[in-house]
Design a protein around this motif. Structure first.
Motif, mmCIF file in Angstrom:
data_model
loop_
_atom_site.group_PDB
_atom_site.id
_atom_site.type_symbol
_atom_site.label_atom_id
_atom_site.label_comp_id
_atom_site.label_asym_id
_atom_site.label_seq_id
_atom_site.Cartn_x
_atom_site.Cartn_y
_atom_site.Cartn_z
ATOM 1 N N SER A 33 -45.958 48.765 -99.829
ATOM 2 C CA SER A 33 -45.370 49.966 -99.219
ATOM 3 C C SER A 33 -44.846 50.899 -100.294
ATOM 4 O O SER A 33 -44.579 50.494 -101.419
ATOM 5 C CB SER A 33 -44.224 49.585 -98.276
ATOM 6 O OG SER A 33 -43.081 49.220 -99.015
ATOM 7 N N PHE A 41 -40.658 52.860 -94.713
ATOM 8 C CA PHE A 41 -40.878 52.196 -93.436
ATOM 9 C C PHE A 41 -39.579 52.266 -92.644
ATOM 10 O O PHE A 41 -38.506 52.435 -93.204
ATOM 11 C CB PHE A 41 -41.315 50.735 -93.631
ATOM 12 C CG PHE A 41 -40.469 49.984 -94.619
ATOM 13 C CD1 PHE A 41 -39.343 49.292 -94.217
ATOM 14 C CD2 PHE A 41 -40.794 49.999 -95.963
ATOM 15 C CE1 PHE A 41 -38.556 48.626 -95.123
ATOM 16 C CE2 PHE A 41 -40.004 49.324 -96.888
ATOM 17 C CZ PHE A 41 -38.891 48.636 -96.461
ATOM 18 N N TRP A 51 -48.211 53.067 -97.018
ATOM 19 C CA TRP A 51 -48.689 52.148 -98.062
ATOM 20 C C TRP A 51 -49.117 52.937 -99.287
ATOM 21 O O TRP A 51 -49.965 53.821 -99.197
ATOM 22 C CB TRP A 51 -49.832 51.301 -97.528
ATOM 23 C CG TRP A 51 -49.419 50.515 -96.322
ATOM 24 C CD1 TRP A 51 -49.705 50.792 -95.015
ATOM 25 C CD2 TRP A 51 -48.609 49.332 -96.307
ATOM 26 N NE1 TRP A 51 -49.123 49.850 -94.191
ATOM 27 C CE2 TRP A 51 -48.442 48.935 -94.956
ATOM 28 C CE3 TRP A 51 -48.004 48.556 -97.295
ATOM 29 C CZ2 TRP A 51 -47.711 47.825 -94.578
ATOM 30 C CZ3 TRP A 51 -47.273 47.437 -96.922
ATOM 31 C CH2 TRP A 51 -47.124 47.088 -95.585
ATOM 32 N N TYR A 92 -39.049 47.297 -100.278
ATOM 33 C CA TYR A 92 -40.512 47.209 -100.283
ATOM 34 C C TYR A 92 -40.983 46.203 -99.251
ATOM 35 O O TYR A 92 -40.327 45.185 -99.013
ATOM 36 C CB TYR A 92 -41.042 46.774 -101.660
ATOM 37 C CG TYR A 92 -40.858 47.812 -102.724
ATOM 38 C CD1 TYR A 92 -41.781 48.850 -102.875
ATOM 39 C CD2 TYR A 92 -39.765 47.763 -103.583
ATOM 40 C CE1 TYR A 92 -41.612 49.813 -103.851
ATOM 41 C CE2 TYR A 92 -39.588 48.731 -104.563
ATOM 42 C CZ TYR A 92 -40.513 49.746 -104.690
ATOM 43 O OH TYR A 92 -40.344 50.713 -105.653
ATOM 44 N N ALA A 145 -45.337 51.521 -91.800
ATOM 45 C CA ALA A 145 -45.072 51.703 -93.230
ATOM 46 C C ALA A 145 -46.095 52.650 -93.848
ATOM 47 O O ALA A 145 -47.249 52.711 -93.425
ATOM 48 C CB ALA A 145 -45.118 50.348 -93.944
#
Length: 190
Positions: free
Chosen positions: A151, A156, A172, A128, A170
């Motif tokens: 995220s 990512f 989100w 994360y 990333a």
């Protein structure tokens, strides 16, 4: 198994648009408990403490205080647990005595975090990413809202280059006020 994460504390320059060279950034690595349920609860606890004590002073301080509180919470695993230890809750300085660490193989309260240089890249095994956006304000004004980005799980890119691209690319799953993140993403205890 550890859930690793990167937390980026940021204070945007005016106007609040895309990241600029004048943004203030502090970034940390968290080795364990990096899933949203844990991180968001810890961020709420940190914000409440900083609001109550009026000690919010920007990204570097918030990141350092996050590390300190997180370290404090894991130190209980090493205090007053076993007879072979001479670490006692009423003498926390006992933790500084290396003789009291002989029985521990790499204690997490010493290895669970890192201060990151955003230009150096991320470890590559994080699950994360978080961005904690602090308001631009005078620290003696009334407390104001923090905004967070969380995220998606491993959503990512992973590489050894500068971390900016990971945070830019990333996906989100949440972006909004910290209080709303807690309401929407954290399961209520049973």
């Amino acid at each position: 198994m550890s859930t690793r994460s990167q937390l980026r504390f940021i204070q945007r320059s005016e106007p609040a648009d895309e990241q600029s060279d004048t943004d203030r950034i502090a970034q940390i690595y968290r080795h364990s408990d990096g899933y949203p349920d844990s991180v968001l609860r810890d961020l709420v606890q940190l914000k409440e403490l900083l609001d109550e004590t009026r000690t919010e002073r920007g990204p570097a301080y918030a990141a350092a205080q996050f590390l300190f509180l997180d370290t404090l919470s894991t130190m209980t695993l090493y205090v007053d647990e076993a007879r072979d230890r001479s670490i006692h809750a009423d003498q926390p300085s006992d933790l500084l005595d290396p003789d009291n660490m002989e029985h521990l193989d790499q204690p997490m309260f010493l290895l669970g975090h890192g201060v990151e240089n955003p230009a150096d890249g991320i470890h590559g095994d994080e699950e994360y990413l978080y961005v904690v956006e602090l308001p631009t304000r005078n620290p003696f004004e009334e407390p104001s809202e923090w905004t967070v980005k969380v995220s998606g799980h491993s959503a990512f890119p992973r590489w050894d280059g500068p971390t900016d691209e990971a945070f830019e690319r990333a996906s989100w799953q949440f972006h909004g006020p910290l209080e709303h993140a807690l309401e929407e993403m954290v399961a209520e205890p049973a």
